[in-house]
Enzyme design. Structure first.
Site, PDB file in Angstrom:
ATOM      1  N   GLU A  86       0.803  -1.219   0.000  1.00 37.47           N
ATOM      2  CA  GLU A  86       0.000   0.000   0.000  1.00 37.47           C
ATOM      3  C   GLU A  86       0.838   1.271   0.000  1.00 37.47           C
ATOM      4  OE1 GLU A  86      -0.538  -2.642   1.892  1.00 37.47           O
ATOM      5  OE2 GLU A  86      -2.655  -3.215   1.809  1.00 37.47           O
ATOM      6  N   PHE A 125     -11.358  -7.143  14.294  1.00 36.65           N
ATOM      7  CA  PHE A 125     -10.309  -7.614  13.394  1.00 36.65           C
ATOM      8  C   PHE A 125      -9.976  -6.534  12.354  1.00 36.65           C
ATOM      9  CE2 PHE A 125      -9.084  -9.892   9.430  1.00 36.65           C
ATOM     10  CZ  PHE A 125      -7.825 -10.290   9.870  1.00 36.65           C
ATOM     11  N   GLN A 126      -8.711  -6.253  12.222  1.00 40.54           N
ATOM     12  CA  GLN A 126      -8.200  -5.232  11.289  1.00 40.54           C
ATOM     13  C   GLN A 126      -8.804  -3.851  11.526  1.00 40.54           C
ATOM     14  OE1 GLN A 126      -8.326  -6.930   7.259  1.00 40.54           O
ATOM     15  NE2 GLN A 126      -6.250  -7.687   7.641  1.00 40.54           N
ATOM     16  N   LYS A 174     -17.428  -0.725   6.538  1.00 41.70           N
ATOM     17  CA  LYS A 174     -17.939  -1.685   5.562  1.00 41.70           C
ATOM     18  C   LYS A 174     -19.460  -1.617   5.407  1.00 41.70           C
ATOM     19  CE  LYS A 174     -17.326  -6.395   3.973  1.00 41.70           C
ATOM     20  NZ  LYS A 174     -16.700  -7.697   4.209  1.00 41.70           N
ATOM     21  N   MET A 209      24.495   9.104   1.080  1.00 46.78           N
ATOM     22  CA  MET A 209      24.332  10.368   1.797  1.00 46.78           C
ATOM     23  C   MET A 209      24.670  10.200   3.276  1.00 46.78           C
ATOM     24  SD  MET A 209      23.854  13.449   1.356  1.00 46.78           S
ATOM     25  CE  MET A 209      22.856  14.120   0.031  1.00 46.78           C
TER      26      MET A 209
HETATM   27  C1  LIG Z   1      12.651   5.792   4.659  1.00 49.15           C
HETATM   28  C2  LIG Z   1      13.941   6.465   4.946  1.00 49.15           C
HETATM   29  N1  LIG Z   1      14.804   5.927   5.845  1.00 49.15           N
HETATM   30  C3  LIG Z   1      15.986   6.539   6.094  1.00 49.15           C
HETATM   31  C4  LIG Z   1      16.332   7.688   5.468  1.00 49.15           C
HETATM   32  C5  LIG Z   1      17.663   8.368   5.782  1.00 49.15           C
HETATM   33  N2  LIG Z   1      18.521   8.383   4.587  1.00 49.15           N
HETATM   34  C6  LIG Z   1      18.647   9.483   3.824  1.00 49.15           C
HETATM   35  S1  LIG Z   1      19.634   9.247   2.504  1.00 49.15           S
HETATM   36  C7  LIG Z   1      19.948   7.658   2.953  1.00 49.15           C
HETATM   37  C8  LIG Z   1      20.832   6.789   2.121  1.00 49.15           C
HETATM   38  C9  LIG Z   1      20.301   6.549   0.763  1.00 49.15           C
HETATM   39  O1  LIG Z   1      21.124   5.603   0.117  1.00 49.15           O
HETATM   40  P1  LIG Z   1      20.932   5.274  -1.416  1.00 49.15           P
HETATM   41  O2  LIG Z   1      19.499   5.074  -1.733  1.00 49.15           O
HETATM   42  O3  LIG Z   1      21.828   4.145  -1.783  1.00 49.15           O
HETATM   43  O4  LIG Z   1      21.353   6.610  -2.142  1.00 49.15           O
HETATM   44  P2  LIG Z   1      22.779   7.342  -2.237  1.00 49.15           P
HETATM   45  O5  LIG Z   1      22.812   8.356  -1.137  1.00 49.15           O
HETATM   46  O6  LIG Z   1      23.843   6.291  -2.098  1.00 49.15           O
HETATM   47  O7  LIG Z   1      22.744   7.978  -3.564  1.00 49.15           O
HETATM   48  C10 LIG Z   1      19.284   7.347   4.141  1.00 49.15           C
HETATM   49  C11 LIG Z   1      19.374   6.055   4.837  1.00 49.15           C
HETATM   50  C12 LIG Z   1      15.398   8.223   4.566  1.00 49.15           C
HETATM   51  N3  LIG Z   1      15.607   9.377   3.922  1.00 49.15           N
HETATM   52  N4  LIG Z   1      14.235   7.578   4.303  1.00 49.15           N
END
Ligand SMILES: Cc1ncc(C[n+]2csc(CCOP(=O)(O)OP(=O)(O)O)c2C)c(N)n1
Lengths: 575, 161
Positions: free
Chosen positions: A55, A117-118, A167, A482
């Site tokens: 979802e 439920f749910q 529902k 990042m």
């Molecule tokens: C759902 C979620 N969890 C954690 C983060 C924190 N976060 C920001 S950038 C990143 C790393 C992203 O890695 P990747 O997709 O490999 O991209 P890159 O930076 O290597 O280009 C994380 C863990 C986030 N933005 N979203």
């Protein structure tokens, strides 16, 4: 037929209301609480239902659809886990003011509050991340609530709206009539800006010696690109866009000086810092833009145009606030400027432009184009060239997102689709899917990272089922890039849990979903591979680019620093 | 600075939680909050006492106005207004204290609305300060329980919300 008063069951009313609202696509996933509705969906063909695989994917797909088309994205999910799975997607849309209408099933009214439920308190759970939500307790209110939901989602500052439908409401019957208009005494969004304020703004704008236009996602949401272009060209002033505003003003235009903010261009951030009049248009002074508020635009008088009064003077005190729809306000402002006795004075702002050109001379986005190891920037640049800047580009969150924003030059609004506010990894692929559904003939590319991609990878299956041949550009650096970058800079290189130790074999993975895959690990192969992939119009192609693991995003303003305190790459530190 | 905001909102399930949720999500203070339907049963009137700098009060007002269920918001403290609060207070009333409490009650123009051999229950309205003063005048040990309604407010003169 319009007004015929038939007696219909709730589930039929639901379908009829969506049809009358002009809905063509519905992203959803069935379950017990919505089975009456799914049964009605089965009996008709006007609305196409796209069955996602999670979802969250439905919400992101509808969101991508909405961002690309300007129409509301529509989602249908079941109660309990169905609706909780959409929460990340709803919050993503909320932060970026994207109009979604999410319908969730609920347990029958007599069971509400019984831990049935749910059962989950969908209205309670989503309240902080929706523009508004409704629980429909009586079938007689179903059609009018649906009408209100679309109206609230689309008007004023747009946003997601959830409608929770028990529902039994979908089983009960009543006369069907879809209201033609909505009038809510408690909700009357402002459209026109205050004429006196607009006139004051015009005076200030024309008096500037170091003007700067800073425009954001509001320009795109209100379809005000044309008015913004007219405004900017007439004045001859420099303009920057936020991450959300890219494409609102053509990136290849000579007055455009790049994105601003944490990873914006040197020239855009310096011009922000030194300007004497700042014209903020549909932008919200986000912390990723302003840096340290104490040091933000110290010399500027600020004009702020925004449809949401609560965005004005929230972070930064504003001298001339104008509340109104950006498109309307810019129209009025353009008319006043044209009639004004003083005209924009190119000579007066020439020293300012000279200064900006000097900043531009630093070439802050320079990277090693000769590298044999694939530089991620190079891939984005090639994609830009090969698609002539005309693709829809979605992205996830991380370094790749910033490189996409820096190196793909968006000349049109609604082409750049990313989760700017919430920063949701997992957004890119399902969003691309939604865009492709809306524009089957357009090139839709998802620029992603290997960590983000796997967060909603299950949607590869949806893409196959519905023939949604998006192009996935996986900038695979085997790191949460990042996160690694911040750990390198601020945690002495202690790469705590930012390394992906057991990555899937993306080739086998995408093949198992029935798609085409390309593994590209040499710079010299990048262009050819992209060409080949783009030529396969009816195939989803996952391109796994093995990129430089150590590449960082520059320029960068570290948290807590001012806009004039940027870092270029380590080799090129500014004095 | 303390502000008294007066709101009209749709009398709908969830409207109250939208208001209180806004305050907790954005870290605004609520000192007190009262709400009840008006002469029009589809509309509720809320009085909300909060505090903060002018900028914060401006943000609070804007965010309240933004809630889809909120019809109108005014800041009563911006002009002449009346505020009242209702208090019910149950106190030990034995021996000499019994007479003393009755006397204090008369001075503060309260009403004794329930009596037992050992207690009085007093009903009192007034500004928050007055109710505080009454509580302050009692011996702390004698107070059994205090119930306060929170402030309700209305503007003076012909002005209406
Ligand atoms: C759902 C979620 N969890 C954690 C983060 C924190 N976060 C920001 S950038 C990143 C790393 C992203 O890695 P990747 O997709 O490999 O991209 P890159 O930076 O290597 O280009 C994380 C863990 C986030 N933005 N979203």
């Amino acid at each position: 037929m319009g007004k015929s008063k038939e007696i219909l069951r709730g589930a039929e009313i639901f379908i009829r209301s969506l049809k009358d609202e002009g809905v063509k696509h519905l992203f959803g996933y069935p379950g017990g609480a919505v089975l009456h509705i799914y049964d009605e969906l089965y009996k008709q063909t006007d609305i196409e239902h796209i069955l996602v695989r999670h979802e969250q994917g439905a919400a992101h797909a509808a969101d991508g659809y909405a961002r690309a088309t300007g129409k509301p994205g529509v989602v249908l999910v079941t109660s309990g886990p169905g609706v909780t799975n959409t929460v990340t997607g709803i919050a993503t849309a909320y932060m970026d003011s994207i109009p979604l209408v999410v319908f969730s099933g609920q347990v029958p009214t007599k069971l509400i509050g019984n831990d049935a439920f749910q059962e989950v308190d969908a209205v309670g759970i989503t309240r902080p991340c929706v523009k508004h939500n409704f629980l429909v307790k009586d079938v007689k209110e179903l059609a009018s609530t649906i009408k209100k939901a679309f109206y609230v989602a689309m008007s004023g500052r747009p946003g997601p709206v959830l409608v929770d439908i028990p529902k039994d409401v979908t089983a009960d019957s009543c006369e069907y009539e879809y209201p033609e208009t909505v009038d809510m005494r408690s909700y009357r969004p402002v459209v026109k800006g205050h004429p006196g304020q607009i006139r004051r703004a015009a005076e200030l704008i024309l008096s500037a010696n170091k003007p700067m236009i800073y425009s954001g996602g509001g320009v795109i949401l209100s379809e005000a690109s044309e008015e913004l272009i007219e405004f900017t060209r007439y004045l001859g002033y420099p303009i920057t866009n936020t991450l959300m505003g890219l494409g609102g003003y053509p990136a290849t235009d000579k007055q455009f000086i790049g994105m601003l903010g944490m990873h914006g261009t040197y020239e855009a951030n310096m011009a922000m810092h030194h300007c004497d009049v700042l014209i903020a248009i549909g932008a919200r002074f986000d912390d990723r833009v302003t840096g340290d508020l104490e040091k933000f635009c110290p010399y500027a008088k600020i004009i702020h145009i925004d449809v949401d009064p609560s965005s004005i003077s929230k972070n930064v005190p504003v001298d001339i606030p104008i509340v109104g729809d950006v498109k309307h306000v810019l129209k009025d402002l353009n008319a006043i400027l044209r009639d004004h006795k003083s005209k924009p004075d190119a000579a007066a702002i020439k020293p300012w432009w000279d200064q900006i050109k000097e900043w531009q001379g630093i070439d802050c986005l320079k990277y090693d184009r000769k590298s044999k190891i694939i530089k991620p920037q190079y891939v984005v640049e090639k994609l830009y060239e090969l698609t002539k800047g005309d693709a829809y580009v979605t992205s996830d969150v991380g370094q790749h997102q910033m490189w996409a924003a820096q190196f793909y030059k968006f000349d049109k609004p609604r082409r750049w689709i990313n989760s700017g506010g919430l920063g949701t990894m997992g957004f890119g692929l399902p969003a691309a899917m939604g865009v492709k559904k809306a524009f089957p003939d357009a090139i839709v590319a998802c620029i992603t990272g290997e960590a983000s991609l796997v967060m909603c990878i299950q949607e590869l299956s949806t893409c196959l089922q519905y023939g949604l041949p998006v192009k996935i550009i996986n900038l695979n650096n085997r790191y949460m890039g990042m996160v690694r970058q911040w750990q390198e800079f601020f945690y002495a290189g202690r790469y705590s849990h930012s390394y992906m130790d057991a990555l899937p074999d993306f080739v086998k993975l995408a093949e198992s979903f029935g798609h085409v895959v390309m593994l590209v690990d040499k710079t010299s192969d990048v262009e050819g591979a992209l060409k080949e992939a783009l030529a396969m119009k009816d195939k989803l192609v996952l391109m796994d680019f093995i990129t430089d693991q150590t590449e960082n995003v520059y320029p960068m303003i570290a948290s807590g620093k001012g806009q004039h305190e940027m870092h270029l790459s380590p080799e090129r530190e500014l004095a | 600075m303390r502000h008294i905001l007066s709101l009209l909102l749709e009398n709908e399930a969830g409207a109250l939680s939208r208001v209180s949720g806004l305050f907790s999500a954005r870290g605004f203070n609520i000192e007190s909050l009262t709400v009840a339907p008006t002469e029009d049963p589809t509309i509720s009137r809320m009085t909300l006492v909060t505090s903060g700098s002018d900028e914060i009060i401006e943000q609070i007002t804007k965010h309240l106005n933004k809630l889809v269920d909120v019809i109108k918001v005014i800041d009563l403290s911006e002009s002449k207004h009346i505020e009242r609060e209702l208090m019910l207070i149950k106190v030990h009333a034995k021996g000499t204290a019994r007479e003393e409490i009755k006397r204090l009650n008369d001075i503060f123009r309260g009403r004794i609305i329930d009596v037992t051999d050992s207690t009085y229950t007093v009903e009192m309205t007034g500004t928050g300060d007055k109710l505080d003063a009454f509580i302050g005048s009692l011996d702390e040990k004698e107070i059994l329980e205090v119930v306060r309604s929170g402030v309700s407010g209305i503007s003076r003169g012909e002005k209406a919300i």
